[in-house]
Design a protein around this motif. Structure first.
Motif, PDB file in Angstrom:
ATOM      1  N   GLN A 124       0.827  -1.203   0.000  1.00  0.00           N
ATOM      2  CA  GLN A 124       0.000   0.000   0.000  1.00  0.00           C
ATOM      3  C   GLN A 124       0.872   1.268   0.000  1.00  0.00           C
ATOM      4  O   GLN A 124       1.896   1.307   0.687  1.00  0.00           O
ATOM      5  N   TYR A 125       0.451   2.222  -0.754  1.00  0.00           N
ATOM      6  CA  TYR A 125       1.194   3.474  -0.852  1.00  0.00           C
ATOM      7  C   TYR A 125       0.314   4.693  -0.585  1.00  0.00           C
ATOM      8  O   TYR A 125       0.761   5.821  -0.714  1.00  0.00           O
ATOM      9  N   PHE A 126      -0.926   4.457  -0.239  1.00  0.00           N
ATOM     10  CA  PHE A 126      -1.898   5.545  -0.230  1.00  0.00           C
ATOM     11  C   PHE A 126      -2.867   5.351   0.918  1.00  0.00           C
ATOM     12  O   PHE A 126      -3.286   4.234   1.207  1.00  0.00           O
ATOM     13  N   VAL A 127      -3.214   6.464   1.588  1.00  0.00           N
ATOM     14  CA  VAL A 127      -4.231   6.413   2.637  1.00  0.00           C
ATOM     15  C   VAL A 127      -5.394   7.295   2.189  1.00  0.00           C
ATOM     16  O   VAL A 127      -5.212   8.490   1.964  1.00  0.00           O
ATOM     17  N   PRO A 128      -6.574   6.707   2.011  1.00  0.00           N
ATOM     18  CA  PRO A 128      -7.692   7.461   1.443  1.00  0.00           C
ATOM     19  C   PRO A 128      -8.405   8.314   2.490  1.00  0.00           C
ATOM     20  O   PRO A 128      -8.389   7.996   3.676  1.00  0.00           O
ATOM     21  N   LEU A 129      -9.044   9.389   2.023  1.00  0.00           N
ATOM     22  CA  LEU A 129      -9.807  10.227   2.938  1.00  0.00           C
ATOM     23  C   LEU A 129     -11.296  10.250   2.544  1.00  0.00           C
ATOM     24  O   LEU A 129     -12.149   9.961   3.347  1.00  0.00           O
ATOM     25  N   TYR A 130     -11.567  10.601   1.298  1.00  0.00           N
ATOM     26  CA  TYR A 130     -12.966  10.684   0.888  1.00  0.00           C
ATOM     27  C   TYR A 130     -13.052  10.394  -0.603  1.00  0.00           C
ATOM     28  O   TYR A 130     -12.033  10.332  -1.297  1.00  0.00           O
ATOM     29  N   ASN A 131     -14.242  10.244  -1.102  1.00  0.00           N
ATOM     30  CA  ASN A 131     -14.454  10.214  -2.544  1.00  0.00           C
ATOM     31  C   ASN A 131     -15.752  10.911  -2.889  1.00  0.00           C
ATOM     32  O   ASN A 131     -16.492  11.357  -2.009  1.00  0.00           O
ATOM     33  N   TYR A 132     -16.015  11.037  -4.152  1.00  0.00           N
ATOM     34  CA  TYR A 132     -17.242  11.684  -4.592  1.00  0.00           C
ATOM     35  C   TYR A 132     -17.631  11.067  -5.928  1.00  0.00           C
ATOM     36  O   TYR A 132     -16.793  10.870  -6.794  1.00  0.00           O
ATOM     37  N   PRO A 133     -18.908  10.717  -6.089  1.00  0.00           N
ATOM     38  CA  PRO A 133     -19.309  10.049  -7.323  1.00  0.00           C
ATOM     39  C   PRO A 133     -19.650  11.028  -8.436  1.00  0.00           C
ATOM     40  O   PRO A 133     -20.004  12.174  -8.181  1.00  0.00           O
ATOM     41  N   TRP A 134     -19.534  10.538  -9.646  1.00  0.00           N
ATOM     42  CA  TRP A 134     -20.053  11.251 -10.810  1.00  0.00           C
ATOM     43  C   TRP A 134     -21.437  10.690 -11.110  1.00  0.00           C
ATOM     44  O   TRP A 134     -21.636   9.467 -11.076  1.00  0.00           O
ATOM     45  N   ALA A 135     -22.377  11.572 -11.400  1.00  0.00           N
ATOM     46  CA  ALA A 135     -23.739  11.133 -11.678  1.00  0.00           C
ATOM     47  C   ALA A 135     -24.440  12.202 -12.489  1.00  0.00           C
ATOM     48  O   ALA A 135     -23.892  13.291 -12.696  1.00  0.00           O
ATOM     49  N   VAL A 136     -25.658  11.900 -12.933  1.00  0.00           N
ATOM     50  CA  VAL A 136     -26.405  12.869 -13.738  1.00  0.00           C
ATOM     51  C   VAL A 136     -27.234  13.740 -12.792  1.00  0.00           C
ATOM     52  O   VAL A 136     -28.134  13.250 -12.103  1.00  0.00           O
ATOM     53  N   HIS A 137     -26.903  15.023 -12.753  1.00  0.00           N
ATOM     54  CA  HIS A 137     -27.582  15.942 -11.838  1.00  0.00           C
ATOM     55  C   HIS A 137     -28.747  16.633 -12.532  1.00  0.00           C
ATOM     56  O   HIS A 137     -28.723  16.847 -13.743  1.00  0.00           O
ATOM     57  N   TYR A 138     -29.750  16.976 -11.742  1.00  0.00           N
ATOM     58  CA  TYR A 138     -30.912  17.670 -12.312  1.00  0.00           C
ATOM     59  C   TYR A 138     -31.625  18.417 -11.195  1.00  0.00           C
ATOM     60  O   TYR A 138     -31.354  18.195 -10.008  1.00  0.00           O
ATOM     61  N   ARG A 139     -32.561  19.296 -11.593  1.00  0.00           N
ATOM     62  CA  ARG A 139     -33.378  19.978 -10.590  1.00  0.00           C
ATOM     63  C   ARG A 139     -34.713  19.272 -10.488  1.00  0.00           C
ATOM     64  O   ARG A 139     -35.418  19.090 -11.477  1.00  0.00           O
ATOM     65  N   LYS A 140     -35.055  18.914  -9.273  1.00  0.00           N
ATOM     66  CA  LYS A 140     -36.304  18.177  -9.060  1.00  0.00           C
ATOM     67  C   LYS A 140     -37.501  18.939  -9.612  1.00  0.00           C
ATOM     68  O   LYS A 140     -38.397  18.374 -10.241  1.00  0.00           O
TER      69      LYS A 140
END
Lengths: 319, 305, 438
Positions: free
Chosen positions: C155-171
């Protein structure tokens, strides 16, 4: 540093050396210290220039035959002409970039340079307020190309720009001046010309000052029109300035970088050779050999024009 | 100037200087020149205008509109938020030593080449002149790698005598690059100084250094001033060297820092305009105050040839 | 919003997508000089003194207001010693990473998972942190551990967070238009046609900076050819000019028909604005797009759905969710302190402290406190949690040289001339062969 002092009169110090021809004696009149001082005065700047300008330039040529990711000297490997072959065959931005540089040069030579010459000719006449006009037209020359890019983005910006504000007021659709690859180069060239005109004007003004006003008057008295006087008398006399202008314009066209870099990083219609070099060598992408090969191509092109220039400058020296 | 030589001989009649009457042609010329001048000033004037308008106002009425209220708020915001002072200071830290070194070193070379018969003189002049004309991108890769290699040497590490990401590293390349132009201009100038000047000094037994420092240099004030003005502007305006040779954003000079400031601080065009005006101001001021030197320097270099 | 983003157009704009997290809404940048150098200019790139007393130097690319504050909060909660933070402008940090790592790097520094992490591990420019993983490993899923592992299995990396890609829209837009969340790409294209009729730009799209189009490509590729193909393609093991990538371009051509035109002159912020202003219906981007929506009603109106299925045989269970985290320098001045800090950064506690200030991402630790998540964070966590495989992003999964000098211009070219897909793919393959040789 080889220094002979024959041309300089001998110093009036007690003759230490044996009597002989005057030239010889005078050479001996210089103390060791003087020679050392002179050697250093010429040697140090020469060394700096060789070390930081010429060696790196040559090293670029050397690196252009290698493959290197820039990490550790041991990872350099010799690949011969491969980088060049690839640049010419499979690297899509190369020819657009080369073409944009050529367009840049052609545009500079055809638009701002003649305008600069025209303005210089008009301003060379004895008219009141010539200084004020000159100052205004020359002002953009003192700005950096990066700032020029910023100022013109105020004008070109799609949503907040002046041009679109004006044309939409008259019912036209907004134009994507900097995003549309068919027009962004021209928009940028206009901004670059804003600066280039003043530069050319000043060079030509200085050149025109060197043209004897009496010849012009003579031509006028002989019945030549203003255009004929310019075409057959003044313009030929401007030949040395024209060479300077040509070289400066070529070099400026090759150096063009800051302006497109601040506008969109030099992509999507604004590719230039200088940008391709930068993209390949700084940043995470480190294709040192590739970038160096493009730099070497720039070196070859600029050497031709620098050659023309130096030959011209130093031919005069031979007089 | 060869211009004069190639021109045909003037007739032997004295030229009568007279005040020209204001013909319609002259009026037209003035109108044309005035309009052209305005056209060239326009982008700058527009930047100043935009910088003086509140964002809310332009957001509502658009940029192509008459002002309702002008304000210096954008300047205050640009000045404080972007800390331009810091970057201007960085620029000074680089420009001033670079200027001194460039003028000193180039006048050394010029003095040596102009006043003495030095073997390889022409070659040296070409080396300096041509070096200044090379596009920066040609040198930048090896230079950057060389700086890094230098920093990797043990003794450099021990003494912390780094060159990458330091002011000196950037100053060094400015000096190396600009010596060429200045040496060229100064050599031409010094060659035009009469040799009798130094002869007298020789009679007094002055050495090379005294000939340079107390006799030649004081005569070169005009070209030195012109070159200083020009070089100040060029170095101030340089974008690439510090961009590549420094990685601490806080150390970068103003022109190289520009790109990062945009977007982070200059978030709307009004603020951006204020920032651009602030950054352009020093060179514009230098130009207005030292216009003669500026133009003189430019044409000094270019006219020879 | 105008040209707010043009700083991004600097050459590393590719890697810049997080640059404006926060800055967009915080707008006129109340940050001092956040971006340009940060807290300690004295140390330059070097880690300063590095006393034996436990000071650890930390190189941070978090130059924006929100993440910068989040790190301050994270370190304030750390009791294992002092952390000297050296913040460098986000752009600059990534541009100069090669150089930074070979020069005087800080003991611990921010970086990304993916090929870009494994590359430096392979080059020996960073330290193995397997020892740290022995202690923190229990808190992470196997997928996360795999994403932190180099080619050599360490292991060479310590993760903190992630964020997904998705299709955004206004309800509200979907409600008033009577639109339904599309399950398949065909549905989405039909929906797009309906939106067009209603005067909307169906799918907002911006690629002035070059990288956003990579997200579209990645998703189409994973939906058509599957996750494994994506990984192999990025690793240079599959052909760009084969029928599989051709299928991606063919589908993308259909998607372009419902995409906003003139995308090459638009930044992602401007595209997001068109969604916020209800001029565009949908937008595929990372969840950081929320920064462009005014806090309150406008932001609450924002929602997203996963990128729809293209081929039922492949499904839609791969999610693009880049992970940000930390690495340790090759020769840290304070190795013990650095490892201790990494242990802390790999804990739920650190993630909680970070996410409390920067709620635009989701934690990757099993024990992270999800009770404080907002609705979108919860949804994002679910999306990632339910994913069978997680990709990073084209510029994180592929060779950086390829991503920046080949993929960006190639995709921009495709957007300009969609009919040229075949020759563009051929050119990409030729260049790939030249870049991926060792």
């Amino acid at each position: 540093m080889a220094v002979t002092t024959a041309e300089v009169p001998a110093r009036d110090t007690p003759a230490a050396g044996p009597p002989g021809p005057r030239r010889r004696r005078s050479a001996n009149r210089w103390t060791r210290r003087d020679k050392l001082v002179l050697g250093l005065m010429i040697g140090v700047p020469t060394a700096i220039s060789v070390l930081l300008v010429w060696l790196p330039a040559l090293a670029s040529v050397g690196l252009s035959f290698t493959r290197w990711d820039g990490i550790g000297l041991d990872t350099i490997s010799w690949v011969g002409l491969r980088n060049y072959r690839e640049i010419f065959t499979i690297y899509p931005p190369f020819f657009p970039a080369l073409w944009h540089n050529v367009l840049w040069l052609a545009f500079f030579l055809l638009i701002p340079t003649p305008i600069g010459l025209l303005l210089a000719t008009l301003l060379d006449k004895e008219i009141r307020g010539t200084r004020i006009y000159q100052s205004a037209i020359f002002l953009p020359v003192v700005l950096s190309l990066a700032i020029v890019g910023f100022i013109w983005q105020l004008i070109y910006s799609t949503d907040q720009g002046l041009v679109n504000a004006v044309i939409t007021r008259f019912g036209a659709d907004p134009v994507d001046w900097l995003g549309n690859p068919d027009i962004n180069l021209w928009a940028v060239l206009l901004a670059a010309s804003w600066r280039h005109v003043g530069y050319m004007m000043i060079l030509y003004l200085a050149g025109l000052k060197g043209v004897d006003p009496t010849i012009k008057e003579a031509a006028a008295i002989d019945g030549a029109t203003a255009w004929q006087t310019f075409r057959y008398v003044v313009f030929p006399a401007l030949r040395p300035v024209n060479i300077v202008v040509l070289v400066i314009t070529v070099i400026e066209s090759l150096r063009a970088f800051d302006l497109v870099f601040v506008i969109n990083g030099g992509r999507n219609g604004l590719e230039l050779l200088s940008v391709l070099v930068t993209q390949n060598i700084i940043g995470e992408a480190s294709r040192i050999g590739y970038g160096s090969a493009i730099a070497s191509i720039m070196l070859v092109i600029s050497t031709v024009f620098i050659g023309i220039y130096t030959v011209n400058v130093f031919r005069e020296e031979r007089r | 100037m060869t211009a004069v030589e190639t021109a045909e001989r003037a007739p032997d009649r004295p030229v009568v200087r007279r005040r020209r009457p204001l013909t319609p042609g002259r009026v037209l010329l003035h109108v044309f020149l005035a309009l052209t001048s305005l056209l060239f000033l326009f982008p700058l004037l527009y930047a100043v205008y935009t910088s003086l308008r509140p964002y809310a106002e332009t957001a509502e009425y658009g940029y192509f509109s008459f002002p309702r209220g002008l304000t210096f708020d954008n300047y205050a915001a640009a000045w404080e938020q972007s800390r331009v002072v810091r970057f201007l200071l960085n620029t000074l830290i680089i420009v001033l030593p670079a200027l001194v070194l460039i003028l000193l070193l180039s006048s050394f070379v010029a003095f040596g080449l102009a006043r003495f018969r030095v073997r390889g003189r022409k070659g040296l002049l070409i080396l300096f002149t041509a070096g200044n004309l090379l596009p920066q991108q040609i040198l930048v890769t090896p230079l950057y790698q060389a700086y890094r290699l230098w920093d990797d040497q043990d003794w450099v590490l021990d003494r912390q005598a780094f060159i990458y990401d330091t002011y000196w590293g950037v100053i060094a390349i400015h000096v190396a690059f600009q010596i060429g132009f200045c040496a060229f201009v100064l050599t031409n100038y010094m060659e035009s100084l009469p040799h009798e000047l130094t002869e007298a000094a020789l009679v007094d037994g002055a050495g090379v250094w005294r000939q340079y420092w107390t006799i030649t240099m004081p005569l070169c004030r005009a070209p030195l001033a012109a070159l200083a003005t020009l070089e100040f502007t060029w170095i101030y305006n340089d974008f690439l060297w510090a961009l590549v040779l420094m990685n601490t954003g806080d150390k970068r000079p103003i022109t190289s820092a520009l790109n990062n400031l945009r977007g982070q601080f200059f978030t709307d065009n009004n603020l951006l305009a204020a920032g651009a005006v602030i950054i352009a101001l020093p060179t514009v001021l230098v130009y207005f105050v030292l216009q003669k030197q500026f133009v003189g320097g430019l044409t000094l270099g270019a006219n020879k040839g | 919003m105008g040209d707010r983003t043009s700083a991004e157009s600097a050459l590393s704009a590719v890697f810049n997508r997080r640059l404006f997290l926060g800055a967009g809404v915080v707008a006129v940048g109340t940050a001092g000089l956040a971006g340009c150098g940060g807290s300690s200019s004295s140390g330059g790139g070097g880690g300063g003194g590095g006393d034996a007393t436990g000071e650890v130097s930390f190189g941070s690319n978090a130059s924006d207001e929100v993440p910068k504050k989040a790190f301050e909060a994270t370190f304030a909660a750390y009791d294992g010693g002092t952390v000297k933070v050296n913040t460098v402008d986000h752009n600059t940090f990534q541009e100069q990473i090669n150089n930074y790592l070979q020069g005087r790097p800080d003991d611990v520094f921010t970086w990304f998972a993916g090929y870009r992490m494994r590359f430096f591990a392979k080059k020996g420019l960073v330290s193995d942190v397997s020892e740290v993983w022995d202690k923190i490993g229990g808190g992470f899923s196997d997928a996360i551990k795999k994403a932190s592992t180099g080619d050599d299995g360490k292991q060479y990396f310590v993760p903190l967070y992630n964020y997904p890609w998705a299709v955004h829209y206004r309800k509200s837009v979907f409600e008033s238009g009577g639109y339904e969340i599309p399950k398949t790409l065909d549905d989405m294209i039909t929906l797009g046609a309906a939106m067009k009729k209603d005067g909307l730009a169906p799918l907002a799209f911006a690629d002035k900076d070059g990288w956003p189009a990579m997200g579209t490509f990645d998703y189409l590729n994973m939906r058509i050819n599957g996750y494994d193909f994506h990984v192999n393609l990025m690793a240079g093991k599959e052909a760009w000019d084969g029928p599989k990538v051709a299928a991606v371009f063919d589908t993308w051509r259909r998607v372009l028909e419902i995409s906003q035109p003139n995308s090459l002159g638009r930044t992602w912020q401007e595209a997001a604005q068109s969604v916020a202003q209800k001029k565009a219906g949908m937008y595929l981007l990372g969840t950081f797009v929320g920064q462009q929506f005014k806090e309150g009603a406008e932001r609450d109106d924002l929602d997203f759905f996963p990128f729809p299925e293209v081929d039922p045989a492949v499904g839609a269970d791969a999610v693009e969710a880049p992970i940000d985290g930390f690495m340790m320098a090759k020769r840290p001045k304070n190795a013990d302190g650095a490892k201790k800090l990494l242990e802390y950064l790999g804990s739920a506690e650190a993630e909680n402290a970070y996410l409390a200030t920067d709620p635009n991402d989701v934690g990757v630790h099993k024990d992270v406190d999800t009770s404080k998540y907002n609705a979108l964070q919860k949804k994002a966590a679910e999306l990632i949690g339910g994913a069978k495989s997680i990709s990073q992003f084209l510029d994180r999964d592929a060779d950086p040289t390829f991503a920046s000098t080949v993929a960006i211009p190639a995709f921009q070219n495709f957007i300009k001339n969609p009919a040229d897909a075949a020759s563009i793919a051929k050119s990409m393959e030729e260049q790939k062969k030249s870049i991926y040789t060792n």
